[in-house]
Enzyme design. Sequence first.
Site, PDB file in Angstrom:
ATOM      1  N   GLU A 154     -11.376 -10.580   6.234  1.00 43.07           N
ATOM      2  CA  GLU A 154     -10.711  -9.830   7.288  1.00 43.07           C
ATOM      3  C   GLU A 154     -11.427  -8.512   7.568  1.00 43.07           C
ATOM      4  OE1 GLU A 154      -6.162 -11.473   7.027  1.00 43.07           O
ATOM      5  OE2 GLU A 154      -6.713  -9.864   5.654  1.00 43.07           O
ATOM      6  N   CYS A 207     -13.075  -1.186   9.399  1.00 45.85           N
ATOM      7  CA  CYS A 207     -12.955  -1.462   7.971  1.00 45.85           C
ATOM      8  C   CYS A 207     -13.544  -2.841   7.704  1.00 45.85           C
ATOM      9  CB  CYS A 207     -11.489  -1.394   7.554  1.00 45.85           C
ATOM     10  SG  CYS A 207     -11.204  -1.696   5.796  1.00 45.85           S
ATOM     11  N   CYS A 229     -11.758 -10.655  -4.360  1.00 47.19           N
ATOM     12  CA  CYS A 229     -12.199  -9.522  -5.170  1.00 47.19           C
ATOM     13  C   CYS A 229     -11.958  -9.839  -6.642  1.00 47.19           C
ATOM     14  CB  CYS A 229     -11.449  -8.249  -4.783  1.00 47.19           C
ATOM     15  SG  CYS A 229     -12.022  -6.761  -5.656  1.00 47.19           S
ATOM     16  N   CYS A 279      -7.085  -5.035  -9.077  1.00 48.80           N
ATOM     17  CA  CYS A 279      -6.162  -3.888  -9.117  1.00 48.80           C
ATOM     18  C   CYS A 279      -4.736  -4.377  -8.839  1.00 48.80           C
ATOM     19  CB  CYS A 279      -6.572  -2.849  -8.087  1.00 48.80           C
ATOM     20  SG  CYS A 279      -8.217  -2.145  -8.382  1.00 48.80           S
ATOM     21  N   CYS A 301      -3.210  -4.208  -5.131  1.00 48.19           N
ATOM     22  CA  CYS A 301      -4.011  -4.715  -4.015  1.00 48.19           C
ATOM     23  C   CYS A 301      -3.795  -6.215  -3.851  1.00 48.19           C
ATOM     24  CB  CYS A 301      -5.492  -4.410  -4.251  1.00 48.19           C
ATOM     25  SG  CYS A 301      -6.568  -5.019  -2.941  1.00 48.19           S
ATOM     26  N   GLY A 349     -12.898  -6.933  -1.245  1.00 49.80           N
ATOM     27  CA  GLY A 349     -14.010  -6.907  -2.179  1.00 49.80           C
ATOM     28  C   GLY A 349     -14.388  -5.527  -2.685  1.00 49.80           C
ATOM     29  N   GLU A 350     -15.177  -5.511  -3.748  1.00 54.92           N
ATOM     30  CA  GLU A 350     -15.753  -4.301  -4.331  1.00 54.92           C
ATOM     31  C   GLU A 350     -17.210  -4.219  -3.866  1.00 54.92           C
ATOM     32  OE1 GLU A 350     -17.336  -1.337  -5.696  1.00 54.92           O
ATOM     33  OE2 GLU A 350     -15.259  -1.394  -6.442  1.00 54.92           O
ATOM     34  N   SER A 371     -16.323   2.567  -0.420  1.00 54.06           N
ATOM     35  CA  SER A 371     -15.215   2.780  -1.338  1.00 54.06           C
ATOM     36  C   SER A 371     -15.402   1.904  -2.567  1.00 54.06           C
ATOM     37  CB  SER A 371     -13.887   2.434  -0.653  1.00 54.06           C
ATOM     38  OG  SER A 371     -12.808   2.560  -1.562  1.00 54.06           O
ATOM     39  N   SER A 423     -11.574   4.859  -5.681  1.00 48.50           N
ATOM     40  CA  SER A 423     -10.186   4.461  -5.890  1.00 48.50           C
ATOM     41  C   SER A 423      -9.744   4.920  -7.275  1.00 48.50           C
ATOM     42  CB  SER A 423     -10.057   2.934  -5.764  1.00 48.50           C
ATOM     43  OG  SER A 423     -10.376   2.520  -4.463  1.00 48.50           O
ATOM     44  N   LEU A 424      -9.097   6.061  -7.330  1.00 46.12           N
ATOM     45  CA  LEU A 424      -8.735   6.674  -8.610  1.00 46.12           C
ATOM     46  C   LEU A 424      -7.385   6.143  -9.113  1.00 46.12           C
ATOM     47  CD1 LEU A 424     -10.233   8.750 -10.379  1.00 46.12           C
ATOM     48  CD2 LEU A 424      -8.613  10.461  -9.525  1.00 46.12           C
ATOM     49  N   HIS A 425      -6.306   6.499  -8.410  1.00 42.77           N
ATOM     50  CA  HIS A 425      -4.975   5.904  -8.582  1.00 42.77           C
ATOM     51  C   HIS A 425      -4.249   6.247  -9.876  1.00 42.77           C
ATOM     52  CE1 HIS A 425      -6.023   3.777  -5.003  1.00 42.77           C
ATOM     53  NE2 HIS A 425      -6.966   3.068  -5.600  1.00 42.77           N
ATOM     54  N   ASN A 445       1.559  -0.396   0.236  1.00 43.03           N
ATOM     55  CA  ASN A 445       2.047  -1.451   1.122  1.00 43.03           C
ATOM     56  C   ASN A 445       2.486  -2.633   0.258  1.00 43.03           C
ATOM     57  OD1 ASN A 445       1.503  -0.321   3.847  1.00 43.03           O
ATOM     58  ND2 ASN A 445      -0.569  -0.220   3.020  1.00 43.03           N
ATOM     59  N   CYS A 463      -3.779  -0.622   4.448  1.00 45.34           N
ATOM     60  CA  CYS A 463      -4.542  -0.529   3.214  1.00 45.34           C
ATOM     61  C   CYS A 463      -3.898  -1.350   2.102  1.00 45.34           C
ATOM     62  CB  CYS A 463      -4.630   0.930   2.790  1.00 45.34           C
ATOM     63  SG  CYS A 463      -5.628   1.196   1.326  1.00 45.34           S
TER      64      CYS A 463
END
Length: 382
Positions: A91, A104, A111, A115, A118, A165-166, A197, A219-221, A301, A344
């Site tokens: 996508e 994006c 992926c 995470c 996600c 994906g990463e 990212s 991406s810390l989180h 989300n 996101c």
Amino acid sequence: MTANLLDLDLEGLAALCERLGEKRFRATQLFRWIHQRGASDFDQMSDLAKSFRGKLGTSARIEGLPVVSRHESTDGTIKWLFDVGDGNAVETVFIPEDDRGTLCISSQAGCAVGCRFCSTGHQGFSRNLTTGEIIAQLWHAEHFLRKHLGTSERVISNVVMMGMGEPLQNFSALVPALRTMLDDHGYGLSRRRVTVSTSGVVPMIDRLALECPVALAVSLHAPNDALRDNLVPLNKKYPLAELLDSCNRYLEHAPRDFITFEYCMLDGVNDQPEHAEQLIALVQQHRRAGVWCKFNLIPFNPFPASGLIRSPQARVTAFARMLADAGIITTVRKTRGDDIDAACGQLAGDVKDRTRVADRMAQQRTIMLKQTPVEAVANKET
């Protein structure tokens, strides 16, 4: 099998031209036709010699990705689902703003990082995309949007590698794609306006700094290793201290003087005052001269498999205020494209049911066998 020219950056295209017995400068003309004008037919390229076009016709092709679906949100966000073969799809999302147009882009089908928050990670990992499959998303979106909006001017001003994906786990395909985005004969994007990212692949952050430094988002989180191990499994391999050290090294090469830290706000998990205090201490511990980082707080989300819920708005606001009061530049991301699952962390969408998608793709491909690539795209977009 002929070479897909979307797989080649300008240097790769110049090498191809030399192999065909042509001067290297022909690559620049060809590159402009492909990326600036969106051409897919060599016969359109009127300033190339007929003999050169003949060589290209037998040794190369310009082939984008078949479009399975396109959805437009009430806020103007557009999401495409592209077929990448074998029942896989990726996508791509266009987000219009008053002062910019952001695309994006996905770098992998699925992926492998996994995470918790996600939905793409819950889908699992299929494969890396090729350079051509990465660029095809930009190539299609840019030239579709020009026709859609009735303009000859560039529509996409910013690219974020924040789709499925990463990106840094697909480094060899990513870098040539970035170079095509940045090249003045391609899309002419500023390094400050192209963002990669990452969830924190430390060795590849260092390589990106040396080979193709663009804006970096991490991406810390979580503010500590124990919590981040749970939310971002890659942290077990590259813990926070190593990650933040690599961010500081990156700044020596980066086009911006700061790293963006992304922080998904999860109710009762990472959104408490003590978490904000730990983040402040973490940033101060690794602070270098001047502003070295910014925080982007992301409303979660929700999706059923996560078992997580979104932090209340009041808590997000209070969290942001604590960071700002400590001198850390902090923004709260505006959620876009919720009604088409384009926000996101939502990029798994129609891909979840692989059997259904594979059947739809097979039907699409049967129709497309009777069409040229340009006709196929045009018919799907109407």
